[in-house]
Design an enzyme around this catalytic site. Structure first.
Site, PDB file in Angstrom:
ATOM      1  N   ARG A   1       0.823  -1.220   0.000  1.00  0.00           N
ATOM      2  CA  ARG A   1       0.000   0.000   0.000  1.00  0.00           C
ATOM      3  C   ARG A   1       0.849   1.259   0.000  1.00  0.00           C
ATOM      4  O   ARG A   1       0.410   2.309  -0.481  1.00  0.00           O
ATOM      5  CB  ARG A   1      -0.959   0.014   1.201  1.00  0.00           C
ATOM      6  CG  ARG A   1      -2.153  -0.912   1.021  1.00  0.00           C
ATOM      7  CD  ARG A   1      -3.167  -0.713   2.144  1.00  0.00           C
ATOM      8  NE  ARG A   1      -2.577  -1.045   3.425  1.00  0.00           N
ATOM      9  CZ  ARG A   1      -2.806  -2.165   4.111  1.00  0.00           C
ATOM     10  NH1 ARG A   1      -3.654  -3.058   3.641  1.00  0.00           N
ATOM     11  NH2 ARG A   1      -2.217  -2.389   5.259  1.00  0.00           N
TER      12      ARG A   1
ATOM     13  N   GLU B   1       4.273  -9.836  16.080  1.00  0.00           N
ATOM     14  CA  GLU B   1       3.658 -10.318  17.320  1.00  0.00           C
ATOM     15  C   GLU B   1       4.128 -11.747  17.599  1.00  0.00           C
ATOM     16  O   GLU B   1       4.543 -12.078  18.697  1.00  0.00           O
ATOM     17  CB  GLU B   1       2.133 -10.246  17.193  1.00  0.00           C
ATOM     18  CG  GLU B   1       1.420 -10.225  18.523  1.00  0.00           C
ATOM     19  CD  GLU B   1      -0.093 -10.118  18.344  1.00  0.00           C
ATOM     20  OE1 GLU B   1      -0.798 -10.291  19.332  1.00  0.00           O
ATOM     21  OE2 GLU B   1      -0.552  -9.875  17.200  1.00  0.00           O
TER      22      GLU B   1
END
Lengths: 174, 174
Positions: B59, B96
């Site tokens: 993006r 994470e």
């Protein structure tokens, strides 16, 4: 005016042995080359009504954004499955082995909108054909498809019959 | 002038239950919003020497291309491993669970070049920090990092100490 074809780098044996990869990053990092490529990709469609640019993930995004801004229209992305967060529609297309998929947000195109499809490369044409079908599923009109590079030793044009196709340069061998 | 924040769509439960995803596609498809976002992302760095825009897949490519053209400089991509065809350097960063990787062409940046890093979203900051390290490995100078959205409930700024960071808007909750 730059010779844009001279700004493309051929990288041998990528992504696998025996393939000559036409690398556009050497064009993109040239300031004049980048602007000129965007201008020339739009050239044959100038003077026509274009309501949106729809570009294919991920290299298509680079020129797609520039062309949308140049035209003063909005930008909508075609993405690989699972990347777009809102409601999507999906089209499968055939690869050398197996199939792949392209998605578009349902609200990316409104009925009657005229869409120019942007990608960096016309190879087998499968991805661009799926992109065009997505636009038409939503009631949009495909004005044409515009690319930086066309590989003329692959049957890209046969996969897109009746479409207006434009590429800035051709390569006729791997 | 548009209220750019009002053009962002919150999509609940994406990519998984309990996450509110801030979707920029509703901004990108707005012609004025798209142009204004590019202009405002560049705003605090105006008047400084910037030699290249380096944008993060995928993006980041959309606004990165537009900003490069606006400035009249070249565009270079950061990509996921295995996508760039020529000689690359690589930086790992922590997610994470586990790690991920970002690559850049060795010839993307020359020593002393001043680079503005572009992405859509500042979340944990891991990707942007890896991008900055890649530029500096090649001898480049990171002028700063510019984003559309900053998630201020995540420690993105802590991951980028001493960097000049700019985002067009903040969201303070999931």
């Amino acid at each position: 005016m730059k010779d844009l074809k001279a700004l493309i780098r051929g990288v041998p044996d990528f992504p696998k042995k025996g393939i000559l990869f036409y690398d556009i990053t050497t064009l993109l990092k040239d300031p004049e080359g980048l602007k000129q490529a965007a201008r020339e990709m739009l050239e044959p469609f100038k003077g026509e009504r274009i309501d949106k640019i729809a570009a294919i993930e991920s290299r298509g995004f680079i020129l797609g954004g520039i062309i949308a801004c140049e035209l003063g229209v909005g930008f909508v992305p075609f993405r690989k499955p699972g990347k777009l967060p809102a409601q999507t529609i999906r089209e499968e297309y055939t690869l050398e082995y197996g199939t792949d998929c392209l998605e578009m947000h349902r609200d990316a195109v409104s009925p009657g909108e005229r869409i120019l499809v942007v990608d960096d490369l016309l190879a087998t044409g499968g991805t661009a054909a799926a992109a065009c079908r997505l636009v038409e599923k939503l009631g949009g009109v495909v004005v044409g498809c515009t690319f930086i590079v066309e590989l003329t030793f692959l049957p890209g044009r046969q996969a897109l019959p009746g479409r207006r196709l434009h590429a800035l340069m051709e390569f006729d061998h791997e």
